[in-house]
Design a protein around this motif. Structure first.
Motif, short mmCIF file in Angstrom:
data_model
loop_
_atom_site.label_atom_id
_atom_site.label_comp_id
_atom_site.label_asym_id
_atom_site.label_seq_id
_atom_site.Cartn_x
_atom_site.Cartn_y
_atom_site.Cartn_z
N LEU B 44 0.86 -1.18 0.00
CA LEU B 44 0.00 0.00 0.00
C LEU B 44 0.90 1.24 0.00
CD1 LEU B 44 -3.24 0.22 0.52
CD2 LEU B 44 -2.49 1.31 2.62
N LEU B 45 0.57 2.23 -0.82
CA LEU B 45 1.30 3.50 -0.85
C LEU B 45 0.44 4.60 -0.24
CD1 LEU B 45 2.64 3.45 -4.54
CD2 LEU B 45 3.78 2.59 -2.47
N LEU B 46 1.08 5.50 0.51
CA LEU B 46 0.35 6.59 1.14
C LEU B 46 1.15 7.87 0.96
CD1 LEU B 46 -2.24 7.07 2.87
CD2 LEU B 46 -0.81 6.78 4.90
N LYS B 47 0.48 8.95 0.57
CA LYS B 47 1.18 10.20 0.28
C LYS B 47 0.26 11.40 0.54
CE LYS B 47 4.29 12.96 -1.20
NZ LYS B 47 5.62 13.01 -0.57
N THR B 48 0.80 12.47 1.11
CA THR B 48 0.06 13.74 1.14
C THR B 48 0.95 14.85 0.59
OG1 THR B 48 0.77 14.32 3.38
CG2 THR B 48 -1.31 13.14 3.18
N ASP B 49 0.31 15.85 0.04
CA ASP B 49 1.05 17.00 -0.46
C ASP B 49 0.10 18.19 -0.49
OD1 ASP B 49 3.73 17.67 -1.46
OD2 ASP B 49 2.63 18.38 -3.20
N ALA B 50 0.63 19.38 -0.26
CA ALA B 50 -0.22 20.57 -0.17
C ALA B 50 0.28 21.65 -1.12
CB ALA B 50 -0.24 21.10 1.26
N VAL B 51 -0.64 22.45 -1.66
CA VAL B 51 -0.28 23.68 -2.37
C VAL B 51 -0.92 24.85 -1.64
CG1 VAL B 51 0.02 22.60 -4.63
CG2 VAL B 51 -2.22 23.47 -4.00
N VAL B 52 -0.19 25.97 -1.61
CA VAL B 52 -0.59 27.12 -0.81
C VAL B 52 -0.61 28.36 -1.71
CG1 VAL B 52 -0.01 28.51 1.22
CG2 VAL B 52 0.56 26.06 1.18
N GLU B 53 -1.69 29.12 -1.58
CA GLU B 53 -1.84 30.36 -2.35
C GLU B 53 -0.69 31.32 -2.03
OE1 GLU B 53 -5.77 32.16 -1.90
OE2 GLU B 53 -4.82 34.13 -1.95
N GLY B 54 -0.09 31.87 -3.05
CA GLY B 54 1.02 32.80 -2.85
C GLY B 54 2.37 32.10 -2.77
N ILE B 55 2.36 30.77 -2.67
CA ILE B 55 3.60 29.99 -2.63
C ILE B 55 3.69 29.10 -3.87
CG2 ILE B 55 4.98 28.32 -1.32
CD1 ILE B 55 4.58 30.90 0.21
N HIS B 56 2.68 28.26 -4.06
CA HIS B 56 2.69 27.31 -5.18
C HIS B 56 1.84 27.77 -6.36
CE1 HIS B 56 3.53 24.94 -1.50
NE2 HIS B 56 4.44 24.40 -2.26
N TYR B 57 1.04 28.79 -6.12
CA TYR B 57 0.23 29.39 -7.19
C TYR B 57 -0.17 30.77 -6.71
CZ TYR B 57 -3.80 28.24 -4.26
OH TYR B 57 -4.68 28.15 -3.22
N SER B 58 -0.70 31.57 -7.62
CA SER B 58 -1.07 32.93 -7.24
C SER B 58 -2.59 33.10 -7.29
CB SER B 58 -0.40 33.94 -8.17
OG SER B 58 -1.10 33.98 -9.41
N GLU B 59 -3.04 34.23 -6.79
CA GLU B 59 -4.48 34.52 -6.87
C GLU B 59 -4.96 34.52 -8.31
OE1 GLU B 59 -6.79 37.40 -4.33
OE2 GLU B 59 -4.74 38.05 -3.88
N ALA B 60 -4.05 34.84 -9.24
CA ALA B 60 -4.43 34.95 -10.65
C ALA B 60 -4.42 33.61 -11.38
CB ALA B 60 -3.49 35.92 -11.36
N THR B 61 -3.88 32.56 -10.74
CA THR B 61 -3.82 31.26 -11.41
C THR B 61 -5.25 30.74 -11.64
OG1 THR B 61 -1.80 30.80 -10.16
CG2 THR B 61 -2.87 28.93 -11.25
N PRO B 62 -5.55 30.28 -12.85
CA PRO B 62 -6.89 29.70 -13.08
C PRO B 62 -7.14 28.55 -12.10
CG PRO B 62 -5.71 29.98 -15.16
CD PRO B 62 -4.72 30.27 -14.06
N PRO B 63 -8.30 28.56 -11.43
CA PRO B 63 -8.55 27.57 -10.36
C PRO B 63 -8.49 26.12 -10.82
CG PRO B 63 -10.51 28.92 -10.82
CD PRO B 63 -9.38 29.56 -11.53
N GLU B 64 -8.88 25.85 -12.08
CA GLU B 64 -8.78 24.47 -12.57
C GLU B 64 -7.33 23.99 -12.51
OE1 GLU B 64 -10.24 26.89 -14.17
OE2 GLU B 64 -12.30 26.30 -14.67
N ARG B 65 -6.40 24.91 -12.81
CA ARG B 65 -4.99 24.52 -12.79
C ARG B 65 -4.46 24.35 -11.37
NH1 ARG B 65 -2.13 27.29 -18.11
NH2 ARG B 65 -3.74 26.53 -19.52
N VAL B 66 -5.01 25.14 -10.46
CA VAL B 66 -4.65 24.96 -9.05
C VAL B 66 -5.05 23.55 -8.61
CG1 VAL B 66 -5.09 25.73 -6.69
CG2 VAL B 66 -4.87 27.42 -8.54
N GLY B 67 -6.28 23.15 -8.94
CA GLY B 67 -6.74 21.81 -8.58
C GLY B 67 -5.92 20.73 -9.26
N HIS B 68 -5.64 20.95 -10.55
CA HIS B 68 -4.81 19.99 -11.29
C HIS B 68 -3.47 19.81 -10.59
CE1 HIS B 68 -3.05 18.01 -14.87
NE2 HIS B 68 -1.94 18.62 -14.44
N LYS B 69 -2.82 20.92 -10.25
CA LYS B 69 -1.49 20.84 -9.64
C LYS B 69 -1.56 20.14 -8.28
CE LYS B 69 2.58 23.44 -8.25
NZ LYS B 69 3.37 24.67 -8.35
N ALA B 70 -2.59 20.45 -7.50
CA ALA B 70 -2.69 19.87 -6.15
C ALA B 70 -2.71 18.34 -6.22
CB ALA B 70 -3.94 20.39 -5.44
#
Lengths: 323, 323
Positions: B44-70
């Motif tokens: 079994l594999l287990l993993k978590t990872d987070a993206v944070v506004e202003g760090i991994h994407y900006s307010e201007a990033t299209p939200p679909e891409r934010v979700g994709h990246k996450a």
């Protein structure tokens, strides 16, 4: 701008129509996700939960208790499925100038609780959250397929039980509660538990989740609801405007178990519980009804329970003292 | 106040001596946690990872891409174990006045990628993060026991390969990359892959993780390192002070695969790859050495690679253009 949208409405909206596959037994909407990974007798349970500085704890909270709470909240959800936790991942989202000593103490709190429940800590991710610390825990565990009580399994005629005493948790207990893992597994091994949930948002709010998932109602007996000494103390305070019963019904973070089982088992359960768990109160607080809705029987008669408990993103409402 | 402590040092300190149990195959320190849940042939594999506004994407990033990246970041770690992702939980930490429409679009990005890889989205938690949005994804999956390449498995004499082209990802690719799940499984089915890692912190930094875990060294060939068009464009920019090779070695978020295998398999792999994955570049960039350390063969000779890649919590250093 829908400022009034609360957590439940948002989650319902976002998780509508999400992708699924053959492994999904229970998706969004229960205490844990339940997955079929092909074991003969067990499901896989998956859960994440986060605590945030300034929301779930303060800068002054001892870091060991912050760590304890972060893991204990997830363990409480595993308990609500009568599950056995196996491994945890910890995500720390930190301001740039974090204090490694503080974080070591957070981990000490996590590790001590993990050891008591034989949980392995199998990873630590860090990321940047510039303004405050956020700690998210991901837990994987297992539950017996035929003994995994879902929210949707309450049936008319069931007796409704809660462990412990409710209300006033924010006075301290929310930082040091012990998840009811042992008690939950004991319950499903010996009794036919129908529905189970852990009390995180408040009795009224969490019971409503069970009732809606099960398409039933409930009648609660006001005098039977166990009220914590902390809630009683708070009600005696000079500036209190909240009756202890309201506190027990609506304050969150109790992390006790609420469950239902056939009413014929209520007395045998109460007897066996006293033998096995003499230090933990168990209360029969009412019964499940076929008619939807939640009602409370008081000396003045039957009245609808309108309190919704603590709903994230909305200011908690103050209640005038009833008596 | 140890302002200079970086992510790796912190994680190493915090995860030292964490609780373990019989289920743990690989705890902290690889791309995913690896757990033995009693399957005959799979971990079994287990993993978590987070993206944070202003760090991994900006307010201007299209939200679909934010979700994709996450989601894609987590999937990339599953790919690094040649695993198959099964189910994801999404944690949204939100300011009080969130925009449900924005969040629906984030979910649309998550869901589209999840569907392409048959991943179920089995839960959505929300909590409050007053100052900015943080999205954490938890993934569970499986990997074949005898085909799960760990970071610690590189051997002297191995050839070192990378997929794709490196550097310049922050110009756009980091929001739309496709995790190399299919390619990773294809690799382990047909070749004896020793070590594998996904490139998230930069080639130099991530390869160093492999070398330290495997207690070996590496010699890279400067002319063989594939440099992305975006990194070349950036180097031609008026204010650039960074050589394209430095970008390819040190910039993070490539999310390509780096792996090692016996050098005798290098040519058969290159031939089979061209047949099977003609659209994705594959480069042999060097070899594993018994002596520790990482060296780069350039026209000027062999020089140690001192660039550490992007290390979280430290400002990225600017490098003077080398030539």
């Amino acid at each position: 701008m829908p400022r009034r949208m609360n957590e439940f409405t948002l989650i319902e909206r976002l998780t509508h129509g999400v992708p699924t596959n053959a492994a999904v037994v229970v998706g969004p909407g229960d205490d844990c996700a339940v997955l079929d990974f092909g074991f003969a007798d067990r499901w896989l349970l998956l859960k994440t939960d986060a605590v945030v500085e300034g929301i779930h704890y303060s800068e002054a909270t001892p870091p060991e208790r912050v760590g304890h709470k972060a893991l204990a909240r997830c363990l409480s959800d595993i308990a609500a499925m009568a599950g056995t936790p196996v491994a945890a991942l910890v995500t720390l989202a930190l301001p740039p100038h974090f204090d490694p000593g503080y974080l070591s103490d957070v981990y000490a709190g996590i590790n001590a609780l993990a050891r008591r429940h034989a949980v392995a800590v199998v990873g630590g991710e860090t990321t940047t959250n510039p303004d405050r610390t956020l700690i998210s825990v991901c837990l994987v565990g297992t539950a017996l397929k035929d003994k995994c009580p879902l929210r949707s399994a309450a049936r008319p005629g069931d007796a409704v039980f809660v462990t412990g005493e409710l209300g006033g948790s924010l006075a301290g207990r929310h930082l040091e509660f012990e998840p009811r893992l042992v008690e939950a597994r004991w319950l499903v091994e010996r009794f036919s538990i129908h529905a189970m949930i852990d009390l995180s948002d408040g009795l009224a709010s969490d019971l409503r989740q069970v009732l809606e998932a099960s398409r039933v109602g409930a009648e609660l007996l006001a005098s039977a609801i166990p009220i914590s000494p902390a809630a009683k103390r708070a009600a005696r305070g000079a500036n209190s405007a909240k009756a202890p019963l309201t506190a027990a019904l609506t304050e969150g973070e109790d992390f006790e178990l609420l469950f239902t089982l056939p009413s014929r088992d209520a007395v045998p359960l109460a007897d066996a519980w006293k033998q096995q768990h003499p230090a933990l109160k168990l209360s029969c607080i009412g019964r499940i009804t076929a008619e939807p809705g939640m009602n409370l029987r008081t000396r003045e008669g039957l009245r609808p329970v309108t309190e919704h408990g603590y709903i994230h993103f909305e200011k908690s409402r103050s209640h005038h003292r009833a008596g």
